[in-house]
Design a protein around this motif. Sequence first.
Motif, PDB file in Angstrom:
ATOM      1  N   TRP A  89       9.195  -4.923   2.958  1.00 26.46           N
ATOM      2  CA  TRP A  89       8.903  -3.608   2.401  1.00 26.46           C
ATOM      3  C   TRP A  89       7.426  -3.541   2.017  1.00 26.46           C
ATOM      4  O   TRP A  89       6.780  -4.565   1.774  1.00 26.46           O
ATOM      5  CB  TRP A  89       9.774  -3.366   1.171  1.00 26.46           C
ATOM      6  CG  TRP A  89       9.777  -4.535   0.230  1.00 26.46           C
ATOM      7  CD1 TRP A  89       8.865  -4.826  -0.743  1.00 26.46           C
ATOM      8  CD2 TRP A  89      10.726  -5.607   0.215  1.00 26.46           C
ATOM      9  NE1 TRP A  89       9.185  -5.998  -1.377  1.00 26.46           N
ATOM     10  CE2 TRP A  89      10.334  -6.502  -0.802  1.00 26.46           C
ATOM     11  CE3 TRP A  89      11.875  -5.898   0.963  1.00 26.46           C
ATOM     12  CZ2 TRP A  89      11.035  -7.659  -1.094  1.00 26.46           C
ATOM     13  CZ3 TRP A  89      12.576  -7.061   0.673  1.00 26.46           C
ATOM     14  CH2 TRP A  89      12.155  -7.922  -0.348  1.00 26.46           C
ATOM     15  N   PRO A  90       6.849  -2.355   1.935  1.00 31.85           N
ATOM     16  CA  PRO A  90       5.442  -2.239   1.526  1.00 31.85           C
ATOM     17  C   PRO A  90       5.281  -2.563   0.046  1.00 31.85           C
ATOM     18  O   PRO A  90       6.211  -2.422  -0.747  1.00 31.85           O
ATOM     19  CB  PRO A  90       5.120  -0.775   1.810  1.00 31.85           C
ATOM     20  CG  PRO A  90       6.440  -0.077   1.649  1.00 31.85           C
ATOM     21  CD  PRO A  90       7.464  -1.049   2.196  1.00 31.85           C
ATOM     22  N   PRO A 139      14.804  -1.932  10.130  1.00 31.90           N
ATOM     23  CA  PRO A 139      13.819  -1.002   9.573  1.00 31.90           C
ATOM     24  C   PRO A 139      13.770  -1.022   8.038  1.00 31.90           C
ATOM     25  O   PRO A 139      13.997  -0.006   7.378  1.00 31.90           O
ATOM     26  CB  PRO A 139      14.279   0.354  10.104  1.00 31.90           C
ATOM     27  CG  PRO A 139      15.762   0.217  10.225  1.00 31.90           C
ATOM     28  CD  PRO A 139      15.993  -1.216  10.651  1.00 31.90           C
ATOM     29  N   VAL A 140      13.456  -2.165   7.497  1.00 29.84           N
ATOM     30  CA  VAL A 140      13.400  -2.298   6.033  1.00 29.84           C
ATOM     31  C   VAL A 140      12.279  -1.458   5.424  1.00 29.84           C
ATOM     32  O   VAL A 140      12.503  -0.770   4.413  1.00 29.84           O
ATOM     33  CB  VAL A 140      13.268  -3.781   5.633  1.00 29.84           C
ATOM     34  CG1 VAL A 140      13.046  -3.934   4.136  1.00 29.84           C
ATOM     35  CG2 VAL A 140      14.503  -4.566   6.069  1.00 29.84           C
ATOM     36  N   PRO A 141      11.049  -1.474   5.966  1.00 25.07           N
ATOM     37  CA  PRO A 141       9.999  -0.653   5.347  1.00 25.07           C
ATOM     38  C   PRO A 141      10.357   0.825   5.296  1.00 25.07           C
ATOM     39  O   PRO A 141      10.100   1.506   4.290  1.00 25.07           O
ATOM     40  CB  PRO A 141       8.785  -0.911   6.245  1.00 25.07           C
ATOM     41  CG  PRO A 141       9.050  -2.216   6.908  1.00 25.07           C
ATOM     42  CD  PRO A 141      10.533  -2.250   7.114  1.00 25.07           C
ATOM     43  N   GLN A 142      10.962   1.342   6.375  1.00 20.62           N
ATOM     44  CA  GLN A 142      11.331   2.756   6.403  1.00 20.62           C
ATOM     45  C   GLN A 142      12.376   3.084   5.343  1.00 20.62           C
ATOM     46  O   GLN A 142      12.350   4.160   4.739  1.00 20.62           O
ATOM     47  CB  GLN A 142      11.870   3.134   7.784  1.00 20.62           C
ATOM     48  CG  GLN A 142      10.810   3.101   8.878  1.00 20.62           C
ATOM     49  CD  GLN A 142      10.749   1.770   9.592  1.00 20.62           C
ATOM     50  OE1 GLN A 142      10.958   0.721   8.987  1.00 20.62           O
ATOM     51  NE2 GLN A 142      10.470   1.802  10.890  1.00 20.62           N
ATOM     52  N   ALA A 143      13.301   2.164   5.115  1.00 25.25           N
ATOM     53  CA  ALA A 143      14.329   2.391   4.096  1.00 25.25           C
ATOM     54  C   ALA A 143      13.710   2.465   2.703  1.00 25.25           C
ATOM     55  O   ALA A 143      14.114   3.294   1.871  1.00 25.25           O
ATOM     56  CB  ALA A 143      15.379   1.288   4.157  1.00 25.25           C
ATOM     57  N   SER A 175       3.663   0.648   5.483  1.00 28.93           N
ATOM     58  CA  SER A 175       4.935   0.498   6.189  1.00 28.93           C
ATOM     59  C   SER A 175       4.757   0.523   7.702  1.00 28.93           C
ATOM     60  O   SER A 175       5.319  -0.312   8.420  1.00 28.93           O
ATOM     61  CB  SER A 175       5.917   1.589   5.769  1.00 28.93           C
ATOM     62  OG  SER A 175       6.341   1.403   4.441  1.00 28.93           O
ATOM     63  N   ALA A 176       3.983   1.495   8.199  1.00 26.40           N
ATOM     64  CA  ALA A 176       3.805   1.618   9.642  1.00 26.40           C
ATOM     65  C   ALA A 176       3.125   0.383  10.214  1.00 26.40           C
ATOM     66  O   ALA A 176       3.488  -0.090  11.304  1.00 26.40           O
ATOM     67  CB  ALA A 176       2.996   2.873   9.965  1.00 26.40           C
ATOM     68  N   ARG A 177       2.167  -0.173   9.497  1.00 26.68           N
ATOM     69  CA  ARG A 177       1.448  -1.353   9.990  1.00 26.68           C
ATOM     70  C   ARG A 177       2.359  -2.579  10.003  1.00 26.68           C
ATOM     71  O   ARG A 177       2.366  -3.355  10.963  1.00 26.68           O
ATOM     72  CB  ARG A 177       0.214  -1.597   9.115  1.00 26.68           C
ATOM     73  CG  ARG A 177      -0.631  -2.774   9.554  1.00 26.68           C
ATOM     74  CD  ARG A 177      -2.068  -2.591   9.061  1.00 26.68           C
ATOM     75  NE  ARG A 177      -2.124  -2.315   7.639  1.00 26.68           N
ATOM     76  CZ  ARG A 177      -2.155  -3.257   6.700  1.00 26.68           C
ATOM     77  NH1 ARG A 177      -2.091  -4.532   7.036  1.00 26.68           N
ATOM     78  NH2 ARG A 177      -2.239  -2.937   5.429  1.00 26.68           N
ATOM     79  N   ILE A 178       3.145  -2.752   8.941  1.00 27.92           N
ATOM     80  CA  ILE A 178       4.055  -3.897   8.885  1.00 27.92           C
ATOM     81  C   ILE A 178       5.114  -3.797   9.972  1.00 27.92           C
ATOM     82  O   ILE A 178       5.368  -4.749  10.718  1.00 27.92           O
ATOM     83  CB  ILE A 178       4.728  -3.985   7.499  1.00 27.92           C
ATOM     84  CG1 ILE A 178       3.687  -4.257   6.413  1.00 27.92           C
ATOM     85  CG2 ILE A 178       5.801  -5.077   7.492  1.00 27.92           C
ATOM     86  CD1 ILE A 178       4.238  -4.156   5.002  1.00 27.92           C
ATOM     87  N   TYR A 179       5.717  -2.614  10.085  1.00 29.70           N
ATOM     88  CA  TYR A 179       6.773  -2.444  11.076  1.00 29.70           C
ATOM     89  C   TYR A 179       6.215  -2.544  12.492  1.00 29.70           C
ATOM     90  O   TYR A 179       6.823  -3.159  13.375  1.00 29.70           O
ATOM     91  CB  TYR A 179       7.477  -1.102  10.885  1.00 29.70           C
ATOM     92  CG  TYR A 179       8.713  -0.971  11.737  1.00 29.70           C
ATOM     93  CD1 TYR A 179       9.928  -1.483  11.307  1.00 29.70           C
ATOM     94  CD2 TYR A 179       8.665  -0.357  12.988  1.00 29.70           C
ATOM     95  CE1 TYR A 179      11.065  -1.384  12.091  1.00 29.70           C
ATOM     96  CE2 TYR A 179       9.800  -0.250  13.775  1.00 29.70           C
ATOM     97  CZ  TYR A 179      10.994  -0.770  13.326  1.00 29.70           C
ATOM     98  OH  TYR A 179      12.115  -0.685  14.111  1.00 29.70           O
TER      99      TYR A 179
END
Length: 257
Positions: A145-146, A173-177, A153-157
């Motif tokens: 997660w961020p 999709p943990v960052p998006q959640a 989030s977009a960069r990590i994912y």
Amino acid sequence: MRTLRLLCVAALLTALAACGGASSTAPSAPPPAPAPVPGERALLFYGNSHTHFNELPALVAELFRQASPGQPVRVAVAPGLLFLDERLSDTASRTLLDSAAWSQVFLQAQKYSSSGTVNYSTEEAKAWIRLVKARGATPVLFPEWPRQGVDESARIYGLHEGIAKAEAACLAPVPQAFDRAATALPALALRAADGNHSSPAGALLAAYVLYASASGQALGSGPALVTSPVEPALQAQLRQLAAQSLAAGPAARAYCP
């Protein structure tokens, strides 16, 4: 680089600057995997403090048990708080993968630049995916997660998406959640006081996403988990938010079950 490594899990977990890890190549002919225990679901987690904090692996295991009552579920967490590149040359980590017939192997702790100005190797993560698949298990990439207040989030994912596309691994999709939950429940603390690690609610949200991604099963509704201190009503909200994030997930989840 994101400061994820800690000196002691028993103490208050605080992030430290990461050390570079040595890389190595995957063996061309791994030994045969041990025979699976009939009917058993065996889960293996590789990660650092983000995996260990709030007993996230135990939450994922409990969701598998809840979905299939009576099915034995075994969960193991690799020792140490290492990045994936460091684990590739770590004897204990490699031996653990060979020690059982795992169903799903969760891979967390890919290095990434907190400033976005440094590119770290992803070859070690790809090597882990090949090792896991050679064992007949499903590799599940666990992007973190961020951090609190950081738009990353977009960069990590995206970093993990590139790995998943190159080596056909399941991507959760943990960052998006986390972003979705932060919008829907702005007063809810998803992170610990350090703004980096999970709160109990954040760990449960991540567990929902990891379980559904790894199992291929819809979250739907379900009884509250007794292993989580999160209130049942909030558990239901987090479950729904996780389901919405999964439904809106990018095409990289095509590699999930």
